[in-house]
Design an enzyme around this catalytic site. Structure first.
Site, PDB file in Angstrom:
ATOM      1  N   GLU A  95       0.858  -1.193   0.000  1.00  0.00           N
ATOM      2  CA  GLU A  95       0.000   0.000   0.000  1.00  0.00           C
ATOM      3  C   GLU A  95       0.893   1.241   0.000  1.00  0.00           C
ATOM      4  O   GLU A  95       2.010   1.222   0.520  1.00  0.00           O
ATOM      5  CB  GLU A  95      -0.890  -0.063   1.252  1.00  0.00           C
ATOM      6  CG  GLU A  95      -1.780   1.129   1.505  1.00  0.00           C
ATOM      7  CD  GLU A  95      -2.855   1.378   0.465  1.00  0.00           C
ATOM      8  OE1 GLU A  95      -2.498   1.495  -0.721  1.00  0.00           O
ATOM      9  OE2 GLU A  95      -4.032   1.494   0.834  1.00  0.00           O
ATOM     10  N   ASP A  96       0.392   2.330  -0.564  1.00  0.00           N
ATOM     11  CA  ASP A  96       1.157   3.577  -0.577  1.00  0.00           C
ATOM     12  C   ASP A  96       1.203   4.218   0.808  1.00  0.00           C
ATOM     13  O   ASP A  96       2.258   4.521   1.336  1.00  0.00           O
ATOM     14  CB  ASP A  96       0.595   4.558  -1.622  1.00  0.00           C
ATOM     15  CG  ASP A  96      -0.917   4.743  -1.534  1.00  0.00           C
ATOM     16  OD1 ASP A  96      -1.548   4.238  -0.573  1.00  0.00           O
ATOM     17  OD2 ASP A  96      -1.482   5.380  -2.439  1.00  0.00           O
ATOM     18  N   ASP A  99      -3.764   5.526   6.346  1.00  0.00           N
ATOM     19  CA  ASP A  99      -4.307   6.712   7.006  1.00  0.00           C
ATOM     20  C   ASP A  99      -5.246   6.223   8.118  1.00  0.00           C
ATOM     21  O   ASP A  99      -4.788   5.858   9.195  1.00  0.00           O
ATOM     22  CB  ASP A  99      -5.006   7.537   5.910  1.00  0.00           C
ATOM     23  CG  ASP A  99      -5.497   8.898   6.358  1.00  0.00           C
ATOM     24  OD1 ASP A  99      -4.872   9.489   7.245  1.00  0.00           O
ATOM     25  OD2 ASP A  99      -6.495   9.379   5.811  1.00  0.00           O
ATOM     26  N   PHE A 148      -1.690  16.014   4.101  1.00  0.00           N
ATOM     27  CA  PHE A 148      -2.081  15.367   2.856  1.00  0.00           C
ATOM     28  C   PHE A 148      -0.928  15.486   1.873  1.00  0.00           C
ATOM     29  O   PHE A 148      -0.471  16.583   1.558  1.00  0.00           O
ATOM     30  CB  PHE A 148      -3.351  15.999   2.279  1.00  0.00           C
ATOM     31  CG  PHE A 148      -3.878  15.227   1.104  1.00  0.00           C
ATOM     32  CD1 PHE A 148      -4.621  14.074   1.297  1.00  0.00           C
ATOM     33  CD2 PHE A 148      -3.587  15.625  -0.193  1.00  0.00           C
ATOM     34  CE1 PHE A 148      -5.077  13.333   0.214  1.00  0.00           C
ATOM     35  CE2 PHE A 148      -4.043  14.897  -1.282  1.00  0.00           C
ATOM     36  CZ  PHE A 148      -4.783  13.744  -1.074  1.00  0.00           C
ATOM     37  N   ARG A 161       0.797  12.016  -9.466  1.00  0.00           N
ATOM     38  CA  ARG A 161       1.339  10.688  -9.165  1.00  0.00           C
ATOM     39  C   ARG A 161       2.781  10.537  -9.659  1.00  0.00           C
ATOM     40  O   ARG A 161       3.587   9.838  -9.057  1.00  0.00           O
ATOM     41  CB  ARG A 161       0.497   9.605  -9.845  1.00  0.00           C
ATOM     42  CG  ARG A 161      -0.902   9.451  -9.283  1.00  0.00           C
ATOM     43  CD  ARG A 161      -1.504   8.147  -9.777  1.00  0.00           C
ATOM     44  NE  ARG A 161      -2.959   8.107  -9.618  1.00  0.00           N
ATOM     45  CZ  ARG A 161      -3.586   7.761  -8.512  1.00  0.00           C
ATOM     46  NH1 ARG A 161      -2.900   7.456  -7.431  1.00  0.00           N
ATOM     47  NH2 ARG A 161      -4.907   7.729  -8.468  1.00  0.00           N
TER      48      ARG A 161
HETATM   49  P1  5GP Z   1      -7.310   4.888   4.658  1.00  0.00           P
HETATM   50  O1  5GP Z   1      -8.373   3.923   4.214  1.00  0.00           O
HETATM   51  O2  5GP Z   1      -6.199   4.239   5.431  1.00  0.00           O
HETATM   52  O3  5GP Z   1      -7.899   6.046   5.404  1.00  0.00           O
HETATM   53  O4  5GP Z   1      -6.723   5.566   3.372  1.00  0.00           O
HETATM   54  C1  5GP Z   1      -5.952   4.879   2.500  1.00  0.00           C
HETATM   55  C2  5GP Z   1      -5.977   5.518   1.143  1.00  0.00           C
HETATM   56  O5  5GP Z   1      -6.349   6.885   1.185  1.00  0.00           O
HETATM   57  C3  5GP Z   1      -4.596   5.498   0.540  1.00  0.00           C
HETATM   58  O6  5GP Z   1      -4.395   4.320  -0.169  1.00  0.00           O
HETATM   59  C4  5GP Z   1      -4.607   6.706  -0.336  1.00  0.00           C
HETATM   60  O7  5GP Z   1      -5.181   6.358  -1.575  1.00  0.00           O
HETATM   61  C5  5GP Z   1      -5.528   7.656   0.378  1.00  0.00           C
HETATM   62  N1  5GP Z   1      -4.761   8.589   1.210  1.00  0.00           N
HETATM   63  C6  5GP Z   1      -4.650   8.620   2.549  1.00  0.00           C
HETATM   64  N2  5GP Z   1      -3.847   9.621   2.948  1.00  0.00           N
HETATM   65  C7  5GP Z   1      -3.427  10.227   1.812  1.00  0.00           C
HETATM   66  C8  5GP Z   1      -2.552  11.330   1.545  1.00  0.00           C
HETATM   67  O8  5GP Z   1      -1.983  11.988   2.418  1.00  0.00           O
HETATM   68  N3  5GP Z   1      -2.365  11.648   0.232  1.00  0.00           N
HETATM   69  C9  5GP Z   1      -2.967  10.968  -0.783  1.00  0.00           C
HETATM   70  N4  5GP Z   1      -2.706  11.385  -2.027  1.00  0.00           N
HETATM   71  N5  5GP Z   1      -3.790   9.932  -0.573  1.00  0.00           N
HETATM   72  C10 5GP Z   1      -4.010   9.567   0.712  1.00  0.00           C
END
Ligand code: 5GP
Length: 171
Positions: A95-96, A99, A148, A161
């Site tokens: 995963e990137d 959050d 973010f 990206r």
């Molecule tokens: P989660 O489900 O853990 O809240 O969020 C995961 C997804 O939200 C990540 O795979 C990404 O696509 C997006 N995301 C969360 N934080 C960021 C951020 O700081 N920047 C970007 N571009 N995407 C984020």
């Protein structure tokens, strides 16, 4: 707009190389399948898998969360499924950024239904202060504050990206 560089391309390369070493050691005795969560993780995924000490199977999954712009909604739909059989395999889910953890929680549940031997999570970035659910991230590149970020795969409205560095972004 791009506010401040948070992680340089040089630092990303170091972090990826270190993760590659750690994961290579962890893979001993396992039957690994590396699964990339599209699209954000793709830059990290290609870099990371080239740092592994031996051949591995790779595959891709894409999910999308409804609604929100800079925040996940918590409702994940499957856009593109994996195509390899993971039953009895050791999955490394790449995963990137983690959050709230909601996306990962859903993807892990989806994969576990196919009876892999193990599922471990590899994330380039983590924002621990934002976590809403208790997901274990087995391998973390860097922890960052609640900002973010875009670049190195991460987008805002599908832009940014391809930036080689990771930046804080303010819409
Ligand atoms: P989660 O489900 O853990 O809240 O969020 C995961 C997804 O939200 C990540 O795979 C990404 O696509 C997006 N995301 C969360 N934080 C960021 C951020 O700081 N920047 C970007 N571009 N995407 C984020």
């Amino acid at each position: 707009m791009l506010k401040e560089k948070v992680v340089s391309a040089r630092r990303i390369a170091e972090v990826v190389a270190t993760l590659g070493q750690e994961i290579s050691a962890d893979m001993e005795g396992r039957d690994p399948v590396f699964i990339c969560i599209l699209k954000g993780a793709v830059y990290f995924f290609t870099a990371l898998t080239q740092h592994l000490s031996r051949s591995v199977v790779v595959d891709f999954i894409q999910v999308s969360s409804y609604g929100a712009t800079t925040e996940t909604s918590g409702t994940v739909i499957l856009v593109k499924d994996i195509t390899v059989d993971i039953s009895g395999k050791d999955v490394y889910l790449v995963e990137d950024i983690v959050d709230t953890g909601l996306t990962l929680e859903d993807v892990i549940a989806l994969l576990k239904a196919r009876h892999p031997r193990s599922v471990q999570v590899v994330a380039l970035l983590s924002k621990p202060s934002r976590r809403k659910v208790d997901v274990t991230v087995d391998f973390v590149g860097l922890e960052i504050e609640d900002r973010f970020v875009v670049g190195f795969g991460l987008d805002f409205a599908e832009q940014f990206r391809n930036l080689p560095d990771i930046w804080e972004f303010a819409p």
